[in-house]
Design a protein around this motif. Structure first.
Motif, PDB file in Angstrom:
ATOM      1  N   THR A   1       0.846  -1.184   0.000  1.00  0.00           N
ATOM      2  CA  THR A   1       0.000   0.000   0.000  1.00  0.00           C
ATOM      3  C   THR A   1       0.885   1.239   0.000  1.00  0.00           C
ATOM      4  OG1 THR A   1      -1.853   1.100   1.141  1.00  0.00           O
ATOM      5  CG2 THR A   1      -0.155   0.104   2.530  1.00  0.00           C
ATOM      6  N   ARG A   2       0.265   2.399  -0.196  1.00  0.00           N
ATOM      7  CA  ARG A   2       0.993   3.674  -0.111  1.00  0.00           C
ATOM      8  C   ARG A   2      -0.027   4.803   0.038  1.00  0.00           C
ATOM      9  NH1 ARG A   2       1.229   2.453  -5.653  1.00  0.00           N
ATOM     10  NH2 ARG A   2       0.309   4.059  -6.997  1.00  0.00           N
ATOM     11  N   PHE A   3       0.452   5.964   0.447  1.00  0.00           N
ATOM     12  CA  PHE A   3      -0.422   7.122   0.561  1.00  0.00           C
ATOM     13  C   PHE A   3      -0.875   7.583  -0.826  1.00  0.00           C
ATOM     14  CE2 PHE A   3       2.113   7.404   4.509  1.00  0.00           C
ATOM     15  CZ  PHE A   3       1.083   7.456   5.437  1.00  0.00           C
ATOM     16  N   TRP A   4      -2.134   7.980  -0.922  1.00  0.00           N
ATOM     17  CA  TRP A   4      -2.755   8.447  -2.158  1.00  0.00           C
ATOM     18  C   TRP A   4      -2.598   7.438  -3.303  1.00  0.00           C
ATOM     19  CZ3 TRP A   4      -1.412  12.172   1.390  1.00  0.00           C
ATOM     20  CH2 TRP A   4      -2.371  13.149   1.649  1.00  0.00           C
ATOM     21  N   ARG A   5      -2.667   6.176  -2.979  1.00  0.00           N
ATOM     22  CA  ARG A   5      -2.650   5.151  -4.029  1.00  0.00           C
ATOM     23  C   ARG A   5      -3.943   5.246  -4.828  1.00  0.00           C
ATOM     24  NH1 ARG A   5      -2.112  -1.422  -2.982  1.00  0.00           N
ATOM     25  NH2 ARG A   5      -1.460  -1.984  -5.096  1.00  0.00           N
ATOM     26  N   GLU A   6      -3.839   5.212  -6.166  1.00  0.00           N
ATOM     27  CA  GLU A   6      -4.996   5.405  -7.054  1.00  0.00           C
ATOM     28  C   GLU A   6      -5.716   6.696  -6.661  1.00  0.00           C
ATOM     29  OE1 GLU A   6      -7.181   1.746  -8.096  1.00  0.00           O
ATOM     30  OE2 GLU A   6      -5.715   0.682  -6.854  1.00  0.00           O
ATOM     31  N   ASP A   7      -4.994   7.800  -6.858  1.00  0.00           N
ATOM     32  CA  ASP A   7      -5.444   9.080  -6.307  1.00  0.00           C
ATOM     33  C   ASP A   7      -6.747   9.587  -6.907  1.00  0.00           C
ATOM     34  OD1 ASP A   7      -4.361   9.666  -8.777  1.00  0.00           O
ATOM     35  OD2 ASP A   7      -3.001  11.222  -8.058  1.00  0.00           O
ATOM     36  N   HIS A   8      -7.180   9.041  -8.052  1.00  0.00           N
ATOM     37  CA  HIS A   8      -8.468   9.484  -8.600  1.00  0.00           C
ATOM     38  C   HIS A   8      -9.629   9.137  -7.667  1.00  0.00           C
ATOM     39  CE1 HIS A   8      -8.357   5.266  -9.882  1.00  0.00           C
ATOM     40  NE2 HIS A   8      -9.655   5.337 -10.106  1.00  0.00           N
ATOM     41  N   HIS A   9      -9.450   8.105  -6.840  1.00  0.00           N
ATOM     42  CA  HIS A   9     -10.495   7.767  -5.875  1.00  0.00           C
ATOM     43  C   HIS A   9     -10.690   8.886  -4.856  1.00  0.00           C
ATOM     44  CE1 HIS A   9     -10.069   3.130  -6.568  1.00  0.00           C
ATOM     45  NE2 HIS A   9     -10.861   3.708  -7.447  1.00  0.00           N
ATOM     46  N   PHE A  10      -9.615   9.496  -4.429  1.00  0.00           N
ATOM     47  CA  PHE A  10      -9.716  10.546  -3.411  1.00  0.00           C
ATOM     48  C   PHE A  10     -10.249  11.841  -4.013  1.00  0.00           C
ATOM     49  CE2 PHE A  10      -6.418   7.514  -2.250  1.00  0.00           C
ATOM     50  CZ  PHE A  10      -6.969   7.032  -1.067  1.00  0.00           C
ATOM     51  N   THR A  11      -9.940  12.077  -5.289  1.00  0.00           N
ATOM     52  CA  THR A  11     -10.526  13.225  -5.979  1.00  0.00           C
ATOM     53  C   THR A  11     -12.040  13.063  -6.077  1.00  0.00           C
ATOM     54  OG1 THR A  11      -8.504  13.527  -7.267  1.00  0.00           O
ATOM     55  CG2 THR A  11     -10.504  14.546  -8.124  1.00  0.00           C
ATOM     56  N   HIS A  12     -12.479  11.849  -6.430  1.00  0.00           N
ATOM     57  CA  HIS A  12     -13.913  11.577  -6.511  1.00  0.00           C
ATOM     58  C   HIS A  12     -14.562  11.681  -5.134  1.00  0.00           C
ATOM     59  CE1 HIS A  12     -17.575   9.081  -6.596  1.00  0.00           C
ATOM     60  NE2 HIS A  12     -17.684   9.486  -7.843  1.00  0.00           N
ATOM     61  N   LEU A  13     -13.914  11.122  -4.112  1.00  0.00           N
ATOM     62  CA  LEU A  13     -14.457  11.182  -2.760  1.00  0.00           C
ATOM     63  C   LEU A  13     -14.614  12.631  -2.307  1.00  0.00           C
ATOM     64  CD1 LEU A  13     -15.248   9.648  -0.119  1.00  0.00           C
ATOM     65  CD2 LEU A  13     -12.837   9.882   0.555  1.00  0.00           C
TER      66      LEU A  13
END
Length: 286
Positions: A80-92
């Motif tokens: 794992t890592r921070f902001w992995r697949e960062d598009h998920h956090f943009t959507h969230l």
């Protein structure tokens, strides 16, 4: 074979596969044979046993709950890592911004927001959720905002709860993201208290039925967990997750996963982003 390694026969490997599937739903492929030898071999040496058969007999006949948990911990993978697949956090962020415009106050006088990180590993995912949303919406500090973070591996849950990581974990992050962490000295960074206090870390085997939490959750992250399950187990898992997500809430999964038979209550709305179907849930509740 490296010196000190134990030989793993086909029959022993099949016993390992059967046990980890029964206990955790994990379907081990032939490609995991070396991993089994390496990780379980350490436990065999610690217990001063002579073979995989001896070890499996020990688990079945006299092993403690701690021994059983060590077996599961050894065979789970925690990448794992921070902001992995960062598009998920943009959507969230967009989704939560919309909720903040319309969500009413709860019984305690504060609007409620609930998110579950299912398969949280060493904590980077739930901490990213907390850091990202608090940075975008400081007013969430006045909400009834909680994140549940669970994993079957008790060792990684304990590590996650500490909230401290090597500075190298920030490699590849933007300056704005890096600024959200506290420097702890000695080459370490720390998650700020405001983010840590939002998260409850708990051990949980997703194969347990029923789950102790009741929900509902506004969003669930279950990323790169189902890849270790076979298709029937994946379908059952995603269906159960769907039952705990609010109508029109979201499920975020890993880039190589799909919902399969468990997708009936969801519609695909973005790259590995699924929205719970409100109408389907209404029919199910009727």
């Amino acid at each position: 074979m490296e010196q000190g390694e134990f030989a793993l026969s086909d029959r022993e490997f099949n016993r390992v596969k059967a046990r980890v599937y029964k206990e955790a739903g994990i379907a081990l492929s032939e490609a995991k044979r070396t991993l089994v030898v390496s990780r379980l071999g350490k436990l065999i040496r610690t217990l001063r046993l002579n073979s995989f058969d001896d070890y499996l007999d020990h688990l079945e006949r006299q092993g403690t709950p701690a021994d059983a948990q060590d077996f599961i911990n050894a065979l789970t993978t925690n990448l794992t890592r921070f902001w992995r697949e960062d598009h998920h956090f943009t959507h969230l962020e967009t989704y939560v911004g919309q909720l903040m415009q319309r969500r009413p106050r709860g019984e305690n006088g504060r609007p409620k927001l609930r998110i579950w990180s299912a398969g949280c590993s060493t904590g980077q995912e739930p901490y990213t959720i907390a850091l990202h949303l608090l940075a975008a919406f400081p007013e969430l500090k006045r909400w009834d905002f909680r994140i549940l973070a669970t994993d079957i591996d008790t060792n990684v849950v304990a590590k996650a709860a500490s909230g401290t990581y090597p500075e190298t974990e920030l490699s590849g992050l933007s300056p704005q993201q890096m600024a959200l962490f506290e420097r702890a000295g000695g080459g370490q960074v720390r998650i700020p208290a405001a983010a840590r206090e939002l998260i409850a870390f708990k051990p949980l085997n997703l194969m347990n039925n029923p789950w102790p939490m009741r929900g509902p959750f506004d969003a669930v992250f279950c990323r790169n967990v189902a890849i270790y399950f076979d298709k029937p187990t994946q379908g059952e898992l995603f269906a159960r997750l769907g039952a705990l997500i609010v109508p029109d809430g979201f499920l975020y999964i890993g880039h190589s996963e799909n919902l399969g038979a468990g997708g009936g209550n969801f519609k695909l709305v973005g790259k590995t982003i699924y929205q719970a179907r409100a109408q389907q849930k209404a029919r199910d509740a009727a």
